[in-house]
Design an enzyme around this catalytic site. Structure first.
Site, short mmCIF file in Angstrom:
data_model
loop_
_atom_site.label_atom_id
_atom_site.label_comp_id
_atom_site.label_asym_id
_atom_site.label_seq_id
_atom_site.Cartn_x
_atom_site.Cartn_y
_atom_site.Cartn_z
N LEU A 36 0.89 -1.16 0.00
CA LEU A 36 0.00 0.00 0.00
C LEU A 36 0.92 1.20 0.00
O LEU A 36 1.88 1.24 0.78
CB LEU A 36 -0.88 0.03 1.26
CG LEU A 36 -2.11 -0.85 1.31
CD1 LEU A 36 -2.76 -0.77 2.69
CD2 LEU A 36 -3.11 -0.47 0.23
N ASP A 37 0.66 2.19 -0.86
CA ASP A 37 1.55 3.34 -0.87
C ASP A 37 1.48 4.08 0.46
O ASP A 37 0.56 3.87 1.26
CB ASP A 37 1.28 4.26 -2.07
CG ASP A 37 -0.08 4.90 -2.02
OD1 ASP A 37 -0.33 5.71 -1.11
OD2 ASP A 37 -0.91 4.61 -2.91
N VAL A 38 2.43 4.93 0.72
CA VAL A 38 2.59 5.55 2.03
C VAL A 38 1.35 6.37 2.44
O VAL A 38 1.04 6.47 3.62
CB VAL A 38 3.89 6.40 2.07
CG1 VAL A 38 3.76 7.64 1.21
CG2 VAL A 38 4.27 6.74 3.50
N SER A 67 -1.81 5.65 1.54
CA SER A 67 -2.99 4.79 1.65
C SER A 67 -3.04 4.11 3.01
O SER A 67 -2.01 3.94 3.67
CB SER A 67 -3.00 3.75 0.54
OG SER A 67 -3.08 4.38 -0.72
N ARG A 83 -5.22 4.76 -7.79
CA ARG A 83 -4.92 6.19 -7.99
C ARG A 83 -4.73 6.49 -9.49
O ARG A 83 -5.24 7.49 -10.00
CB ARG A 83 -3.69 6.60 -7.19
CG ARG A 83 -3.91 6.55 -5.68
CD ARG A 83 -2.65 6.95 -4.92
NE ARG A 83 -2.82 6.73 -3.50
CZ ARG A 83 -3.43 7.57 -2.67
NH1 ARG A 83 -3.95 8.69 -3.13
NH2 ARG A 83 -3.54 7.29 -1.37
#
Length: 196
Positions: free
Chosen positions: A53-55, A57, A137
């Site tokens: 999960l990106d930072v 999210s 995204r």
């Protein structure tokens, strides 16, 4: 089995679910100043995130020391579902909703069909069976929109539920068995939509 005269102990396989807060990175170790997701788990095992999960999210992230299970859960061949709650900058038109569901062109190719359902004026639920980098995204950007907030709420059969943000819990043997089953075969047909 013995090595150098000492018995070899097999590491017990563990799988944890974490409710990742924003600002925490989805890596086993972070060389910078940001906290790594493994720091949220109280385990002596050497755990690794299953996917990312990106930072920015939040939500459900699985951690395990079972490499085979992690590979199956993330390999596109097995099409394990990942479900997200998404808040957008602007409301989606019906046309854009249909485009997201049928697939949009990204710089790394066309996305697979997704399940997309409107849940509010600027909120949607998205269920993916593939896992590209920052995919939700980028899909929103492909239809001229922007993600304001993104939370993963389900990975295969494991739901986030009411696990508080920043907390973790170890999965039961029954939950791990359901995960293994979800990653055991390629999906032959589209599964029915399950609300988040």
């Amino acid at each position: 089995m013995r090595v150098d005269g000492r018995p070899v102990e097999f590491e017990v396989r563990e799988v944890w679910v974490v409710n990742k807060p924003a600002g925490v990175v989805s890596t086993a170790r972070e060389p910078g100043k940001r906290p790594a997701v493994v720091e949220l788990v109280d385990s002596g095992a050497r755990l690794y995130p299953v996917g990312r999960l990106d930072v920015d999210s939040t939500g459900l992230l699985l951690l395990t020391n079972d490499g085979e299970l992690a590979n199956r859960l993330t390999h596109p061949r097995y099409e394990v579902e990942k479900a997200y709650r998404v808040e957008l900058r602007r409301p989606l038109s019906e046309r854009d909703l249909r485009r997201l569901a049928s697939g949009v062109e990204l710089d790394d190719g066309m996305t697979a069909p997704a399940e997309v359902r409107r849940t509010g004026e600027r909120e949607v639920e998205v269920v993916l069976r593939e896992g590209r980098n920052r995919q939700v995204r980028r899909m929103a950007e492909a239809v001229g929109n922007e993600v304001v907030a993104l939370q993963r709420v389900r990975f295969g059969p494991i739901a986030l539920g009411d696990l508080p943000e920043g907390n973790a819990r170890r999965l039961s043997k029954a939950e791990i068995a359901r995960l293994r089953q979800a990653a055991s075969r390629r999906r032959a047909s589209k599964r029915p939509y399950r609300p988040l």
